[in-house]
Design a protein around this motif. Structure first.
Motif, PDB file in Angstrom:
ATOM      1  N   SER A   1       0.840  -1.197   0.000  1.00 23.14           N
ATOM      2  CA  SER A   1       0.000   0.000   0.000  1.00 23.14           C
ATOM      3  C   SER A   1       0.877   1.250   0.000  1.00 23.14           C
ATOM      4  CB  SER A   1      -0.901   0.040   1.238  1.00 23.14           C
ATOM      5  OG  SER A   1      -1.846  -0.993   1.222  1.00 23.14           O
ATOM      6  N   LEU A   2       0.334   2.313  -0.527  1.00 25.49           N
ATOM      7  CA  LEU A   2       0.963   3.614  -0.411  1.00 25.49           C
ATOM      8  C   LEU A   2       0.473   4.215   0.889  1.00 25.49           C
ATOM      9  CD1 LEU A   2       2.570   6.055  -1.472  1.00 25.49           C
ATOM     10  CD2 LEU A   2       0.504   6.730  -2.724  1.00 25.49           C
ATOM     11  N   PHE A   3       1.378   4.463   1.817  1.00 31.13           N
ATOM     12  CA  PHE A   3       1.030   5.066   3.096  1.00 31.13           C
ATOM     13  C   PHE A   3       1.048   6.582   2.930  1.00 31.13           C
ATOM     14  CE2 PHE A   3       1.617   0.894   4.506  1.00 31.13           C
ATOM     15  CZ  PHE A   3       1.251   0.763   5.837  1.00 31.13           C
ATOM     16  N   ILE A   4      -0.033   7.236   3.340  1.00 36.24           N
ATOM     17  CA  ILE A   4      -0.157   8.685   3.202  1.00 36.24           C
ATOM     18  C   ILE A   4      -0.346   9.285   4.591  1.00 36.24           C
ATOM     19  CG2 ILE A   4      -1.453  10.601   2.194  1.00 36.24           C
ATOM     20  CD1 ILE A   4      -2.392   8.611   0.006  1.00 36.24           C
ATOM     21  N   VAL A   5       0.648  10.062   5.011  1.00 36.93           N
ATOM     22  CA  VAL A   5       0.545  10.766   6.289  1.00 36.93           C
ATOM     23  C   VAL A   5      -0.328  11.993   6.054  1.00 36.93           C
ATOM     24  CG1 VAL A   5       1.783  11.958   8.131  1.00 36.93           C
ATOM     25  CG2 VAL A   5       2.816   9.956   7.022  1.00 36.93           C
ATOM     26  N   VAL A   6      -1.375  12.132   6.846  1.00 39.45           N
ATOM     27  CA  VAL A   6      -2.342  13.219   6.691  1.00 39.45           C
ATOM     28  C   VAL A   6      -2.174  14.193   7.857  1.00 39.45           C
ATOM     29  CG1 VAL A   6      -4.789  13.789   6.467  1.00 39.45           C
ATOM     30  CG2 VAL A   6      -3.942  11.601   5.598  1.00 39.45           C
ATOM     31  N   ASP A   7      -1.906  15.458   7.529  1.00 32.86           N
ATOM     32  CA  ASP A   7      -1.713  16.465   8.573  1.00 32.86           C
ATOM     33  C   ASP A   7      -2.442  17.732   8.176  1.00 32.86           C
ATOM     34  OD1 ASP A   7      -0.833  17.523  10.964  1.00 32.86           O
ATOM     35  OD2 ASP A   7       1.299  17.454  10.459  1.00 32.86           O
ATOM     36  N   ASP A   8      -2.537  18.666   9.114  1.00 34.27           N
ATOM     37  CA  ASP A   8      -3.267  19.894   8.851  1.00 34.27           C
ATOM     38  C   ASP A   8      -2.386  20.978   8.236  1.00 34.27           C
ATOM     39  OD1 ASP A   8      -1.850  20.342  11.179  1.00 34.27           O
ATOM     40  OD2 ASP A   8      -3.585  20.802  12.403  1.00 34.27           O
TER      41      ASP A   8
ATOM     42  N   HIS B   1       9.483  13.582  10.441  1.00 38.03           N
ATOM     43  CA  HIS B   1       9.644  12.593  11.512  1.00 38.03           C
ATOM     44  C   HIS B   1       8.593  11.476  11.406  1.00 38.03           C
ATOM     45  CE1 HIS B   1      12.954  14.412  13.719  1.00 38.03           C
ATOM     46  NE2 HIS B   1      12.394  15.585  13.490  1.00 38.03           N
ATOM     47  N   CYS B   2       7.388  11.813  10.985  1.00 38.43           N
ATOM     48  CA  CYS B   2       6.357  10.782  10.780  1.00 38.43           C
ATOM     49  C   CYS B   2       6.763   9.827   9.662  1.00 38.43           C
ATOM     50  CB  CYS B   2       5.007  11.427  10.448  1.00 38.43           C
ATOM     51  SG  CYS B   2       4.226  12.261  11.832  1.00 38.43           S
ATOM     52  N   MET B   3       7.223  10.372   8.561  1.00 40.56           N
ATOM     53  CA  MET B   3       7.637   9.525   7.438  1.00 40.56           C
ATOM     54  C   MET B   3       8.849   8.674   7.806  1.00 40.56           C
ATOM     55  SD  MET B   3       7.127  12.129   4.277  1.00 40.56           S
ATOM     56  CE  MET B   3       5.808  11.767   3.147  1.00 40.56           C
ATOM     57  N   ASP B   4       9.791   9.257   8.514  1.00 44.94           N
ATOM     58  CA  ASP B   4      10.966   8.491   8.961  1.00 44.94           C
ATOM     59  C   ASP B   4      10.560   7.341   9.867  1.00 44.94           C
ATOM     60  OD1 ASP B   4      12.623  10.190   7.523  1.00 44.94           O
ATOM     61  OD2 ASP B   4      13.332  11.292   9.293  1.00 44.94           O
ATOM     62  N   ALA B   5       9.615   7.575  10.776  1.00 44.90           N
ATOM     63  CA  ALA B   5       9.152   6.521  11.680  1.00 44.90           C
ATOM     64  C   ALA B   5       8.507   5.379  10.894  1.00 44.90           C
ATOM     65  CB  ALA B   5       8.170   7.083  12.701  1.00 44.90           C
ATOM     66  N   LEU B   6       7.698   5.718   9.895  1.00 44.26           N
ATOM     67  CA  LEU B   6       7.064   4.674   9.079  1.00 44.26           C
ATOM     68  C   LEU B   6       8.107   3.895   8.282  1.00 44.26           C
ATOM     69  CD1 LEU B   6       3.916   6.635   7.863  1.00 44.26           C
ATOM     70  CD2 LEU B   6       3.943   4.648   9.406  1.00 44.26           C
ATOM     71  N   ARG B   7       9.064   4.603   7.700  1.00 46.17           N
ATOM     72  CA  ARG B   7      10.118   3.912   6.936  1.00 46.17           C
ATOM     73  C   ARG B   7      10.936   3.004   7.857  1.00 46.17           C
ATOM     74  NH1 ARG B   7      10.836   9.306   4.311  1.00 46.17           N
ATOM     75  NH2 ARG B   7       9.747   9.136   2.327  1.00 46.17           N
ATOM     76  N   SER B   8      11.235   3.475   9.058  1.00 45.91           N
ATOM     77  CA  SER B   8      11.981   2.653  10.020  1.00 45.91           C
ATOM     78  C   SER B   8      11.196   1.412  10.412  1.00 45.91           C
ATOM     79  CB  SER B   8      12.318   3.463  11.277  1.00 45.91           C
ATOM     80  OG  SER B   8      13.245   4.472  10.959  1.00 45.91           O
ATOM     81  N   ALA B   9       9.878   1.490  10.336  1.00 47.04           N
ATOM     82  CA  ALA B   9       9.019   0.346  10.648  1.00 47.04           C
ATOM     83  C   ALA B   9       8.846  -0.587   9.456  1.00 47.04           C
ATOM     84  CB  ALA B   9       7.655   0.835  11.138  1.00 47.04           C
ATOM     85  N   GLY B  10       9.489  -0.258   8.325  1.00 53.76           N
ATOM     86  CA  GLY B  10       9.457  -1.146   7.167  1.00 53.76           C
ATOM     87  C   GLY B  10       8.558  -0.731   6.024  1.00 53.76           C
ATOM     88  N   VAL B  11       7.913   0.411   6.123  1.00 52.74           N
ATOM     89  CA  VAL B  11       7.046   0.875   5.041  1.00 52.74           C
ATOM     90  C   VAL B  11       7.923   1.400   3.904  1.00 52.74           C
ATOM     91  CG1 VAL B  11       5.290   2.568   4.397  1.00 52.74           C
ATOM     92  CG2 VAL B  11       5.149   1.387   6.601  1.00 52.74           C
ATOM     93  N   GLN B  12       7.651   0.962   2.704  1.00 51.32           N
ATOM     94  CA  GLN B  12       8.469   1.326   1.556  1.00 51.32           C
ATOM     95  C   GLN B  12       7.990   2.587   0.842  1.00 51.32           C
ATOM     96  OE1 GLN B  12      11.332  -0.431   0.603  1.00 51.32           O
ATOM     97  NE2 GLN B  12      10.945  -1.347   2.596  1.00 51.32           N
ATOM     98  N   ARG B  13       6.674   2.743   0.729  1.00 50.79           N
ATOM     99  CA  ARG B  13       6.125   3.865  -0.044  1.00 50.79           C
ATOM    100  C   ARG B  13       5.323   4.779   0.865  1.00 50.79           C
ATOM    101  NH1 ARG B  13       3.540   1.585  -5.409  1.00 50.79           N
ATOM    102  NH2 ARG B  13       1.774   2.264  -4.198  1.00 50.79           N
ATOM    103  N   VAL B  14       5.814   6.020   1.024  1.00 46.70           N
ATOM    104  CA  VAL B  14       5.189   6.984   1.923  1.00 46.70           C
ATOM    105  C   VAL B  14       5.112   8.333   1.225  1.00 46.70           C
ATOM    106  CG1 VAL B  14       5.313   8.110   4.187  1.00 46.70           C
ATOM    107  CG2 VAL B  14       6.270   5.833   3.902  1.00 46.70           C
ATOM    108  N   MET B  15       3.999   9.006   1.408  1.00 50.39           N
ATOM    109  CA  MET B  15       3.877  10.392   0.964  1.00 50.39           C
ATOM    110  C   MET B  15       3.081  11.158   2.011  1.00 50.39           C
ATOM    111  SD  MET B  15       1.034  10.429  -2.118  1.00 50.39           S
ATOM    112  CE  MET B  15       0.110  11.935  -1.874  1.00 50.39           C
ATOM    113  N   GLY B  16       3.094  12.467   1.912  1.00 45.52           N
ATOM    114  CA  GLY B  16       2.350  13.289   2.845  1.00 45.52           C
ATOM    115  C   GLY B  16       1.303  14.105   2.129  1.00 45.52           C
ATOM    116  N   CYS B  17       0.267  14.464   2.857  1.00 46.66           N
ATOM    117  CA  CYS B  17      -0.805  15.288   2.317  1.00 46.66           C
ATOM    118  C   CYS B  17      -1.265  16.218   3.432  1.00 46.66           C
ATOM    119  CB  CYS B  17      -1.950  14.399   1.850  1.00 46.66           C
ATOM    120  SG  CYS B  17      -3.256  15.283   0.998  1.00 46.66           S
ATOM    121  N   VAL B  18      -1.317  17.522   3.145  1.00 47.92           N
ATOM    122  CA  VAL B  18      -1.677  18.508   4.158  1.00 47.92           C
ATOM    123  C   VAL B  18      -2.724  19.480   3.622  1.00 47.92           C
ATOM    124  CG1 VAL B  18       0.556  18.386   5.304  1.00 47.92           C
ATOM    125  CG2 VAL B  18       0.193  20.080   3.519  1.00 47.92           C
TER     126      VAL B  18
END
Length: 171
Positions: free
Chosen positions: A124-131, A141-158
Motif C-alpha cells: 500500500s501507499l502510506f499517506i501521512v495526513v496532517d493539517d 519525523h512521521c515519514m521516517d518513523a514509518l520507513r523505520s518500521a518497514g514501510v516502503q512507499r510513503v507520501m504526505g498530504c496537508v
C-alpha cells in the motif's frame, strides 16, 4: 489566513469542517496520484499524531476523523483504503506553534514519534495526513518513523502550508 482558520478549527472543535477538509484532501490525493502516474489502488491513510495534552485540551485527535472521512471519499474514487492510526507522539508537552524556528520544531519532536504497532508492508501507499506544514519537521519525523518500521512507499498530504517555511520544504 488559512493557517488561522485551521487553528481556529482545531482549537474550537468546529467538527462541521471535517468533511469539507477531508474532501479537499481526498481530491488532492487523487490529483497527485494521477499527475505522478502512481499506479496503486491500495492506500493506507495515517493521521499525523497529536500530543496527549493536545488531545485532552481539544477533546479529540484532530486528524483521525479527517482520515476516516478521506477514506470514504477515496473509496468513492475506486481506491481500497484503510485508516492506520499507528503514529503516536510521546513525551511532547509544548505546542508546535511555540517553537521559534525550524530547528526548534524538529528538536521538539525528534525521537518522540513512535509507530504503535507492528506494520506489514503490503504494498500500500502510506499517506501521512496532517493539517499544516510549517517547517516540515512533523511530516519528516512521521515519514521516517514509518520507513523505520518497514514501510516502503510513503507520501504526505496537508491542508495548508505556511509561506516559504524553508528552502527545502515544498508544498
Amino acid at each position: 489566513m488559512v493557517r488561522h482558520a485551521i487553528l481556529a478549527w482545531k482549537d474550537h472543535g468546529d467538527e462541521e469542517c471535517d468533511a469539507v477538509f477531508a474532501s479537499l484532501l481526498a481530491d488532492s490525493v487523487v490529483r497527485i496520484l494521477h499527475a505522478s502516474h502512481v499506479s496503486t489502488t491500495h492506500l493506507a491513510l495515517v493521521p499525523a499524531p497529536s500530543s496527549v495534552s493536545s488531545m485532552h485540551r481539544r477533546g479529540r485527535w484532530q486528524m483521525l476523523p479527517i482520515a476516516k472521512a478521506m477514506a470514504r471519499d477515496l473509496h468513492g474514487y475506486g481506491f481500497s483504503v484503510v485508516v492506520r492510526p499507528v503514529l503516536q507522539l510521546e513525551g511532547v508537552h509544548s505546542k508546535s506553534v511555540q517553537a521559534s524556528n525550524a530547528s526548534a520544531r524538529s528538536r521538539r519532536i525528534a525521537g518522540h514519534v513512535r509507530v504503535a504497532e507492528d506494520l506489514v508492508d503490503d504494498g500500500s501507499l502510506f499517506i501521512v495526513v496532517d493539517d499544516i506544514v510549517t517547517t516540515g519537521a512533523t511530516m519528516r519525523h512521521c515519514m521516517d518513523a514509518l520507513r523505520s518500521a518497514g514501510v516502503q512507499r510513503v507520501m504526505g498530504c496537508v491542508l495548508a502550508c505556511t509561506p516559504n517555511p524553508s528552502p527545502d520544504t515544498k508544498c
